[in-house]
Scaffold this active site. Structure first.
Site, short mmCIF file in Angstrom:
data_model
loop_
_atom_site.label_atom_id
_atom_site.label_comp_id
_atom_site.label_asym_id
_atom_site.label_seq_id
_atom_site.Cartn_x
_atom_site.Cartn_y
_atom_site.Cartn_z
N HIS A 169 1.94 -1.27 -6.69
CA HIS A 169 0.65 -1.23 -5.99
C HIS A 169 -0.53 -1.32 -6.96
CE1 HIS A 169 1.74 -0.55 -1.86
NE2 HIS A 169 2.26 0.65 -2.03
N GLU A 218 -5.70 7.79 1.43
CA GLU A 218 -5.19 6.74 2.31
C GLU A 218 -4.67 7.39 3.60
OE1 GLU A 218 -1.88 4.31 0.99
OE2 GLU A 218 -2.54 2.68 2.24
N HIS A 237 7.74 1.45 -6.87
CA HIS A 237 6.91 1.11 -5.71
C HIS A 237 5.42 1.35 -6.01
CE1 HIS A 237 6.20 1.04 -1.21
NE2 HIS A 237 5.12 1.70 -1.61
N GLU A 238 5.12 2.54 -6.47
CA GLU A 238 3.70 2.89 -6.66
C GLU A 238 3.07 2.10 -7.82
OE1 GLU A 238 2.66 4.30 -4.20
OE2 GLU A 238 4.45 5.32 -3.45
N GLY A 248 5.55 10.42 0.40
CA GLY A 248 6.46 10.51 -0.74
C GLY A 248 5.67 10.41 -2.03
N ALA A 249 4.71 9.48 -2.05
CA ALA A 249 3.86 9.26 -3.22
C ALA A 249 2.67 8.42 -2.82
CB ALA A 249 4.66 8.54 -4.30
N MET A 250 1.64 8.43 -3.65
CA MET A 250 0.42 7.67 -3.34
C MET A 250 -0.10 6.98 -4.59
SD MET A 250 -1.91 6.72 -1.23
CE MET A 250 -3.20 5.62 -1.78
N GLU A 263 2.44 -2.70 1.66
CA GLU A 263 3.62 -1.85 1.71
C GLU A 263 4.92 -2.66 1.74
OE1 GLU A 263 3.37 0.90 0.80
OE2 GLU A 263 1.35 1.58 1.27
N1 BES Z 1 0.55 4.06 0.13
C1 BES Z 1 1.70 4.81 0.40
C2 BES Z 1 1.43 6.27 0.66
C3 BES Z 1 0.93 6.55 2.05
C4 BES Z 1 1.80 6.54 3.11
C5 BES Z 1 -0.38 6.88 2.28
C6 BES Z 1 1.33 6.81 4.37
C7 BES Z 1 -0.85 7.13 3.54
C8 BES Z 1 0.01 7.12 4.60
C9 BES Z 1 2.69 4.74 -0.77
O1 BES Z 1 2.57 3.60 -1.55
C10 BES Z 1 4.06 4.72 -0.17
O2 BES Z 1 4.39 3.75 0.44
N2 BES Z 1 4.82 5.78 -0.35
C11 BES Z 1 6.13 5.89 0.23
C12 BES Z 1 7.20 5.89 -0.81
C13 BES Z 1 7.74 4.54 -1.08
C14 BES Z 1 8.78 4.54 -2.18
C15 BES Z 1 8.33 3.87 0.14
C16 BES Z 1 6.19 7.18 1.00
O3 BES Z 1 5.28 7.98 0.84
O4 BES Z 1 7.13 7.37 1.77
ZN ZN Z 2 3.35 1.89 -0.76
#
Ligand code: BES
Ligand code: ZN
Length: 866
Positions: free
Chosen positions: A303, A127, A299-300, A263-265, A322
């Site tokens: 999704h 992503e 969160h993840e 942070g995570a995917m 998001e």
């Molecule tokens: N889908 C995102 C990860 C992501 C962020 C991919 C930016 C590509 C670009 C994931 O679901 C996400 O939102 N992660 C957050 C953590 C969340 C607890 C807010 C992150 O990575 O900060």
């Molecule tokens: Zn997210």
């Protein structure tokens, strides 16, 4: 792009994993040609195609004779010598790619074995638009396919992907390798495909609804996966119940990756995390890490339904993904850990952050047109996440939980395995609730900004008449203009009274510039509050008498914590916008001396930090430190240093916050005790409890010298947990001496710091002092090439720019920042640069306007009474 061909379903991918080169071969099969063509255009970046051919069903293989790479557009055109006729067939491609070091696409992540040897894992992060770096494909969320993935890997490594392994056998051509084949995925978007090859341990459990859950950790650290495992096994049935749709895959893996940009995917069935967002050590992890892990897992996993099962049509609707996940993660944590009082924290962490950003002229609507990958990267920001989550929270409150769930379930069922848009969700919620959801919500998602609600009251006998109006709230203060050219919102407004501050007495939908509301049977001495629970996404400006009637509710705690927080936060932002005096806000802040609530303190502390940073541009910075010490001393004394029996999560958070604030502001007793405990910790006599480490490290560094820095760097080197390394990295910038600041900045770019953490070290320097801010900005300019090269495109570059440029308060710095980025392009951070420049000008105006009054007030409050 897909005018001439349609990918029907199976994409077979084979990877051959070596040190840094990746050979792949893939087969799109069956593959529909919908119109005769001699060209096929695909997404492709940093990949060399060796051969490509099309085999029509029942026909002869046609080899492509040319590959034209359009590097800028990240595309390749496969040229065929003859027309591919309409009909099905399969497309085969052999290619070579690179296992890169950029934390995107298919990349390598460095780890150290328990015996100290450096090794690499191979990991994907697709992503938003980086699947095209791993294999040629149609890399758009609406182009879904099923995937059959096979990985050929060294036999002493494990391989994971979205689905479970169906076969693992020796690779005939090389006995050091094995071939691992995974089950076919459901139909899905390319950005959710994932695979990981490396060495890991795991803990495993079954959720009550029969899904196998595993948490993969670095070798030897399986114990640290237990907390996340517990959260995940509780969360899956929670979502199944909430959505009334089961999790569709047989397994889900959660894995900690050493080098990880986000942070995570949420890759379907294989969620990847930073180590600090997944691993918890019972002894060495602090309460805030536990909470963070719970939120990220929540969160993840959300999704997996909202995003993976139903996917946004295009990135314009990214916020739906998001924003929704950022809202429901709190619902999930509230379910798993009611003692965290997590919804109050939402207001401080997401809601106020979104209001601050969205008050800028350089904000953007939640729904925004995007095309180029850099524009897509740019919208992973606080508008999509925090404003998105805040307007969903407002909507949930407006609809009510029962109808909201009904609508949600209808939406997921209708669009499962397909794509949907914002309008599709509104339609389902409208059907379920009978309320005008699209009309209300369009005003929040299609136009940027939010209103300030202006309220005045008059008592008529036993009735109270409220005059309520709305206008756009601007961070730079009210604009002249008629109502006609002002944007308007459909604002759900709730009202409560002092009779029951937690109960909504009346609800209205403000759908015009102004209205009058009559509240019956209310005594003249009772107060009225708008927006109980701080749910509506707006700021409030009360008339003087209304505000004065509310303030005692702060001191005597009759207002709800979330409303004490909200009121204070509104006043602070009104002061920054020049609508009230900052001195008024300081007076209100003093009314918080009896405050017991962690989150209220945390928000207050954050605003005082902003003010302290602003006043670091003056010669009375020490006076605001004294104000901070005076405000935080009583609660600090009450809490003490050691946790008491019966205390919980929030007490631990509060103690860390208060001691850190006192220590940083130079409170003598706190500083002495911090030094004493630090010494014992370093000497191995008494290890600091995890929750005290950040405040102690911060305090000793803020008032420390080169020996302190050396000791901290040694602790950093010795630390086995990434959480501890990050804890240290974030506070190193507090060191005051200029030469030591420089050492910290150099350390940020050294091998000692993981690339994803460099940004927070530099940010820590910039946020600590006036000298730090200047030094960090210079460092970013001097090292721009390397920094941009490392983080280009990703959101880390935006974060870096924001952290280092946002805090200046002199007009000419806005010009300097602007001109620097005119000659040093950062396409994914263009809007961030504009926002920073705007913030610098706002700070400068604020300082000019209020500095003298603030100074006078701070002097006068410590002058002996005459
Ligand atoms: N889908 C995102 C990860 C992501 C962020 C991919 C930016 C590509 C670009 C994931 O679901 C996400 O939102 N992660 C957050 C953590 C969340 C607890 C807010 C992150 O990575 O900060
Ligand atoms: Zn997210």
């Amino acid at each position: 792009m897909l005018k001439t061909v349609v990918l029907v379903n199976i994409l077979e991918t084979y990877f051959f994993f070596q040190d840094s080169l990746v050979n792949g071969n893939l087969c799109h099969c069956p593959f529909q040609v919908t119109q005769g063509t001699n060209q096929i255009v695909m997404n492709c970046a940093d990949i060399d195609i060796i051969t490509a051919s099309f085999v029509p069903e029942g026909g002869e293989e046609i080899n492509a004779t040319g590959f034209n790479y359009q590097n800028e557009d990240e595309k390749v055109t496969l040229c065929f010598p003859s027309i591919l006729q309409k009909g099905s067939g399969s497309l085969k491609i052999d290619f070579v790619g690179e296992l890169n070091d950029k934390m995107k696409g298919f990349y390598r992540s460095k780890y150290t074995t328990p015996s100290g040897e450096n090794r690499y894992a191979a990991v994907t992060q697709f992503e938003a638009t980086d699947a095209r770096r791993a294999f040629p494909c149609w890399d758009e969320p609406a182009i879904k396919a099923t995937f059959d993935i096979t990985l050929i890997i060294p036999k002493d490594r494990i391989a994971l992907s979205n689905m479970n392994v169906v076969d693992r056998k020796p690779y005939p051509e090389d006995h050091s390798l094995v071939e691992v084949k995974f089950a076919t995925t459901p139909i899905m978007s390319t950005y959710l495909v994932a695979f990981v090859i490396g060495e890991y341990d795991f803990v495993e459990s079954q959720s009550s609804d029969g899904v196998t859950v595993r948490v993969y950790t670095p070798v030897g650290k399986a114990e640290q996966g237990k907390f996340a495992l517990e959260v995940a096994t509780k969360t899956l049935p929670f979502y199944k119940d909430y959505f009334s749709v089961p999790y569709p895959l047989p397994k889900i893996d959660l894995i900690a990756i050493a080098d990880f940009a986000a942070g995570a995917m949420e890759n379907w069935g294989l969620v990847t995390y930073r180590e600090t967002a997944l691993l918890i050590d019972p002894k060495n992890s602090c309460a805030s890490s536990r909470q963070w892990v719970a939120l990220v897992v929540g969160h993840e996993l959300a999704h997996q339904w909202f995003g993976n099962l139903v996917t946004m049509e295009w990135w314009t609707h990214l916020w739906l993904n998001e924003g929704f996940a950022s809202w429901i993660e709190y619902l999930c944590v509230d379910h798993c850990f009611p003692e965290y009082d997590i919804w109050t924290q939402f207001v401080s962490a997401d809601y106020t952050r979104a209001l601050d950003l969205d008050a800028l002229d350089n904000s953007h609507p939640i729904e925004v047109d995007v095309g180029h990958p850099s524009e897509v990267d740019e919208i992973f920001d606080a508008i999509s996440y925090s404003k998105g989550a805040s307007v969903i929270r407002m909507l949930h409150n407006y609809i009510g939980d029962e109808d909201f769930r009904k609508g949600m379930n209808a939406y997921l069922l209708k669009f499962q395995h397909k794509n949907a848009s914002t309008e599709d969700l509104w339609e389902c919620l409208e059907q379920a609730s009978g309320k005008p959801i699209a009309a209300v919500m369009n005003s929040w998602t299609k136009q940027m900004g939010f209103p300030i609600i202006v309220v005045d009251q008059e008592q008529h006998g036993s009735d109270r008449v409220l005059k309520i109006s709305q206008k756009k709230f601007c961070a730079s203060g009210p604009r002249n203009g008629t109502y006609e050219n002002c944007p308007n919102w459909m604002v759900p407004i709730s009202i409560c009274t002092s009779e029951d501050p937690s109960c909504t007495k009346m609800k209205v939908l403000l759908d015009q510039p102004e209205t009058t509301v009559n509240i019956t049977n209310i005594a003249p001495d009772h107060w009225i509050k708008i927006n109980p629970g701080t749910v509506g996404f707006y700021r409030i400006q009360y008339s003087t008498t209304m505000l004065e009637s509310l303030l005692p509710g702060i001191r005597d705690l009759t207002l709800l914590p979330v409303d004490r927080l909200g009121l204070q936060n509104d006043l602070f932002s009104l002061a920054r916008a020049g609508m009230i005096s900052t001195v008024e806000v300081l007076k209100v802040m003093e009314a918080f001396v009896n405050e017991p609530n962690y989150t209220v303190w945390s928000d207050l502390s954050c605003n005082l930090g902003v003010l302290s940073s602003l006043l670091s541009h003056t010669d009375f910075h020490e006076d605001i430190q004294e104000f901070i010490r005076d405000l935080f001393t009583p609660i600090g004394m009450k809490l003490g240093w050691d946790s008491k029996t019966g205390e919980g999560h929030l007490d631990a958070l509060l103690r860390g916050l208060v001691l850190g604030k006192l220590g940083k502001a130079g409170h003598k007793a706190t500083l002495e005790e911090a030094r004493r405990r630090f010494k014992e910790h370093v000497e191995g006599k008494q290890t600091l409890p995890a929750d005290l480490r950040s405040p102690v490290y911060l305090t000793v560094l803020k008032h420390g010298d080169s020996t302190t820095l050396d000791t901290m760097l040694k602790l950093h080197k010795q630390a086995d947990m990434q959480e501890e390394k990050n804890r240290i990295e974030r506070v190193l910038g507090a060191i005051p001496a200029p030469d030591l600041i420089q050492r910290v900045l150099n350390f940020a770019l050294s091998e000692e710091v993981r690339p994803q953490d460099t940004v927070s070290v530099i940010g820590g320097v910039a946020g600590s002092s006036k000298q730090g801010r200047k030094a960090a900005w210079k460092f970013v300019k001097d090292n721009w090439e390397e920094l941009h090269n490392r983080y280009q495109g990703g959101f880390l570059i935006s974060r870096l720019i924001k952290l280092t440029a946002d805090g200046f308060a002199i007009d000419k710095m806005a010009a300097e920042v602007k001109s620097f980025f005119e000659s040093h392009h950062a396409p994914a951070a263009e809007r961030t640069v504009q926002q920073c420049c705007e913030n610098i000008l706002l700070n400068a105006a604020w300082l000019k306007r209020d500095a003298e009054d603030i100074h006078q007030y701070l002097l006068q409050r410590k002058a002996p009474p005459v």
